[in-house]
Write a protein that holds these residues in place. Structure first.
Motif, PDB file in Angstrom:
ATOM      1  N   SER A  26       0.852  -1.185   0.000  1.00 32.37           N
ATOM      2  CA  SER A  26       0.000   0.000   0.000  1.00 32.37           C
ATOM      3  C   SER A  26       0.897   1.248   0.000  1.00 32.37           C
ATOM      4  O   SER A  26       2.011   1.214   0.519  1.00 32.37           O
ATOM      5  N   PHE A  28      -0.305   4.221   1.207  1.00 31.03           N
ATOM      6  CA  PHE A  28      -0.821   5.123   2.247  1.00 31.03           C
ATOM      7  C   PHE A  28       0.178   5.107   3.403  1.00 31.03           C
ATOM      8  O   PHE A  28       0.578   4.039   3.859  1.00 31.03           O
ATOM      9  N   ASN A  29       0.574   6.267   3.899  1.00 30.66           N
ATOM     10  CA  ASN A  29       1.674   6.377   4.888  1.00 30.66           C
ATOM     11  C   ASN A  29       2.963   5.826   4.250  1.00 30.66           C
ATOM     12  O   ASN A  29       3.598   4.895   4.758  1.00 30.66           O
ATOM     13  N   ALA A  60      -3.281   1.953  -3.622  1.00 30.70           N
ATOM     14  CA  ALA A  60      -3.462   3.226  -2.907  1.00 30.70           C
ATOM     15  C   ALA A  60      -3.465   3.055  -1.387  1.00 30.70           C
ATOM     16  O   ALA A  60      -2.851   3.841  -0.663  1.00 30.70           O
ATOM     17  N   GLY A  61      -4.192   2.067  -0.884  1.00 27.88           N
ATOM     18  CA  GLY A  61      -4.306   1.909   0.563  1.00 27.88           C
ATOM     19  C   GLY A  61      -4.501   0.454   0.942  1.00 27.88           C
ATOM     20  O   GLY A  61      -4.648  -0.420   0.075  1.00 27.88           O
ATOM     21  N   ALA A  62      -4.523   0.202   2.251  1.00 29.41           N
ATOM     22  CA  ALA A  62      -4.611  -1.180   2.740  1.00 29.41           C
ATOM     23  C   ALA A  62      -5.889  -1.874   2.277  1.00 29.41           C
ATOM     24  O   ALA A  62      -5.898  -3.090   2.079  1.00 29.41           O
ATOM     25  N   LEU A  63      -6.958  -1.089   2.091  1.00 26.38           N
ATOM     26  CA  LEU A  63      -8.221  -1.718   1.662  1.00 26.38           C
ATOM     27  C   LEU A  63      -8.132  -2.313   0.263  1.00 26.38           C
ATOM     28  O   LEU A  63      -8.912  -3.193  -0.088  1.00 26.38           O
ATOM     29  N   GLU A  64      -7.195  -1.835  -0.537  1.00 24.93           N
ATOM     30  CA  GLU A  64      -7.045  -2.349  -1.912  1.00 24.93           C
ATOM     31  C   GLU A  64      -6.151  -3.598  -1.960  1.00 24.93           C
ATOM     32  O   GLU A  64      -6.105  -4.285  -2.986  1.00 24.93           O
ATOM     33  N   ALA A  86       0.492   0.273   6.145  1.00 29.10           N
ATOM     34  CA  ALA A  86       0.474   0.900   7.467  1.00 29.10           C
ATOM     35  C   ALA A  86      -0.884   1.541   7.695  1.00 29.10           C
ATOM     36  O   ALA A  86      -1.251   2.480   6.993  1.00 29.10           O
ATOM     37  N   VAL A  87      -1.627   0.988   8.655  1.00 26.08           N
ATOM     38  CA  VAL A  87      -2.906   1.586   9.040  1.00 26.08           C
ATOM     39  C   VAL A  87      -2.679   2.236  10.399  1.00 26.08           C
ATOM     40  O   VAL A  87      -2.371   1.554  11.382  1.00 26.08           O
ATOM     41  N   ILE A  88      -2.771   3.554  10.410  1.00 24.18           N
ATOM     42  CA  ILE A  88      -2.426   4.307  11.625  1.00 24.18           C
ATOM     43  C   ILE A  88      -3.677   5.015  12.129  1.00 24.18           C
ATOM     44  O   ILE A  88      -4.367   5.700  11.354  1.00 24.18           O
ATOM     45  N   HIS A  94     -12.727   5.193  10.810  1.00 26.72           N
ATOM     46  CA  HIS A  94     -12.183   4.605   9.588  1.00 26.72           C
ATOM     47  C   HIS A  94     -11.058   3.610   9.894  1.00 26.72           C
ATOM     48  O   HIS A  94     -10.904   2.612   9.206  1.00 26.72           O
ATOM     49  N   VAL A  98     -10.814  -0.034   8.150  1.00 29.40           N
ATOM     50  CA  VAL A  98      -9.689  -0.414   7.277  1.00 29.40           C
ATOM     51  C   VAL A  98      -8.947  -1.613   7.871  1.00 29.40           C
ATOM     52  O   VAL A  98      -8.681  -2.602   7.181  1.00 29.40           O
TER      53      VAL A  98
HETATM   54  N1  INI Z   1      -5.295   3.165   4.202  1.00 31.25           N
HETATM   55  C1  INI Z   1      -4.158   2.750   4.770  1.00 31.25           C
HETATM   56  O1  INI Z   1      -3.427   1.935   4.183  1.00 31.25           O
HETATM   57  N2  INI Z   1      -3.787   3.212   5.998  1.00 31.25           N
HETATM   58  C2  INI Z   1      -4.562   4.085   6.700  1.00 31.25           C
HETATM   59  O2  INI Z   1      -4.155   4.478   7.818  1.00 31.25           O
HETATM   60  C3  INI Z   1      -5.765   4.537   6.111  1.00 31.25           C
HETATM   61  N3  INI Z   1      -6.596   5.490   6.827  1.00 31.25           N
HETATM   62  O3  INI Z   1      -6.302   5.793   7.984  1.00 31.25           O
HETATM   63  O4  INI Z   1      -7.568   5.960   6.284  1.00 31.25           O
HETATM   64  C4  INI Z   1      -6.108   4.058   4.835  1.00 31.25           C
HETATM   65  N4  INI Z   1      -7.243   4.456   4.234  1.00 31.25           N
HETATM   66  C5  INI Z   1      -7.449   4.318   2.800  1.00 31.25           C
HETATM   67  C6  INI Z   1      -8.103   3.001   2.435  1.00 31.25           C
HETATM   68  O5  INI Z   1      -7.189   1.919   2.614  1.00 31.25           O
HETATM   69  C7  INI Z   1      -8.532   2.984   0.968  1.00 31.25           C
HETATM   70  O6  INI Z   1      -7.412   3.218   0.141  1.00 31.25           O
HETATM   71  C8  INI Z   1      -9.586   4.066   0.649  1.00 31.25           C
HETATM   72  O7  INI Z   1     -10.665   3.950   1.558  1.00 31.25           O
HETATM   73  C9  INI Z   1     -10.102   3.889  -0.807  1.00 31.25           C
HETATM   74  O8  INI Z   1     -10.711   2.603  -0.973  1.00 31.25           O
END
Ligand code: INI
Length: 155
Positions: A26, A28-29, A60-64, A86-88, A94, A98
């Protein structure tokens, strides 16, 4: 030398030679994620995984991460996968969504595909905690992926 008396054990095997490893990171962070990646990559190489046998996909982020991990697992190209992120915790709910959705997605991929996915996604309260833990977590996730790939081949 057996570790336990009168029982055959599949001994933990951390030899990465010949293994194909997919890494999903991911962004993100990103500083923490790149710290995880650096430790993970160094460990894979140190354990004998060939550089050409490591593939990285970023999202893009952990959810993906779970969807991409599922696709990579189903491709049949990888002995194991490593998920990094990293989910912080912020001030919102949220964080829980996540973290929980990501973790249950990862468990499902392991069981549904039979390809091991090492979970190297940090879930922490602060940036500081994440930075402190990224090297150990990246390293542990790499070792876990190698061990699980070898164990599943041996069973
Ligand atoms: N995604 C992360 O990887 N870490 C986070 O801390 C985080 N926070 O805090 O919001 C985060 N959000 C984004 C999420 O993973 C998705 O990318 C987004 O919701 C689009 O689907």
């Amino acid at each position: 030398m057996p570790r336990y008396d009168k029982i055959f054990e599949y001994e933990p095997n951390l030899d990465g030679k010949g293994l194909k490893i997919g890494v999903i990171m991911s962004r993100f962070n990103i500083d923490v994620c790149e710290g995880l990646l650096s430790a993970c990559q160094a460990t894979l190489l140190k354990q004998g995984v060939a550089a050409a046998d490591i593939r990285l996909a970023t999202v893009a982020g952990a959810l993906e991460v779970p969807l991409v991990a599922k696709k990579m697992a189903e491709s049949g190209k990888y002995d194991a996968l490593v998920a990094l992120g990293a989910v912080i915790r912020g001030d919102t709910y949220h964080f829980e969504i996540v973290s929980n959705e990501m973790a249950s997605g990862m468990t499902r991929i392991n069981l549904d595909t039979g390809v091991p996915v090492a979970n190297g996604i940090l879930t922490t309260n602060t940036d500081h905690q994440a930075t402190e833990r990224m090297t150990e977590k990246g390293r542990d996730a790499a070792l876990c992926a190698i061990e699980m790939a070898n164990l599943l081949k041996a069973l």
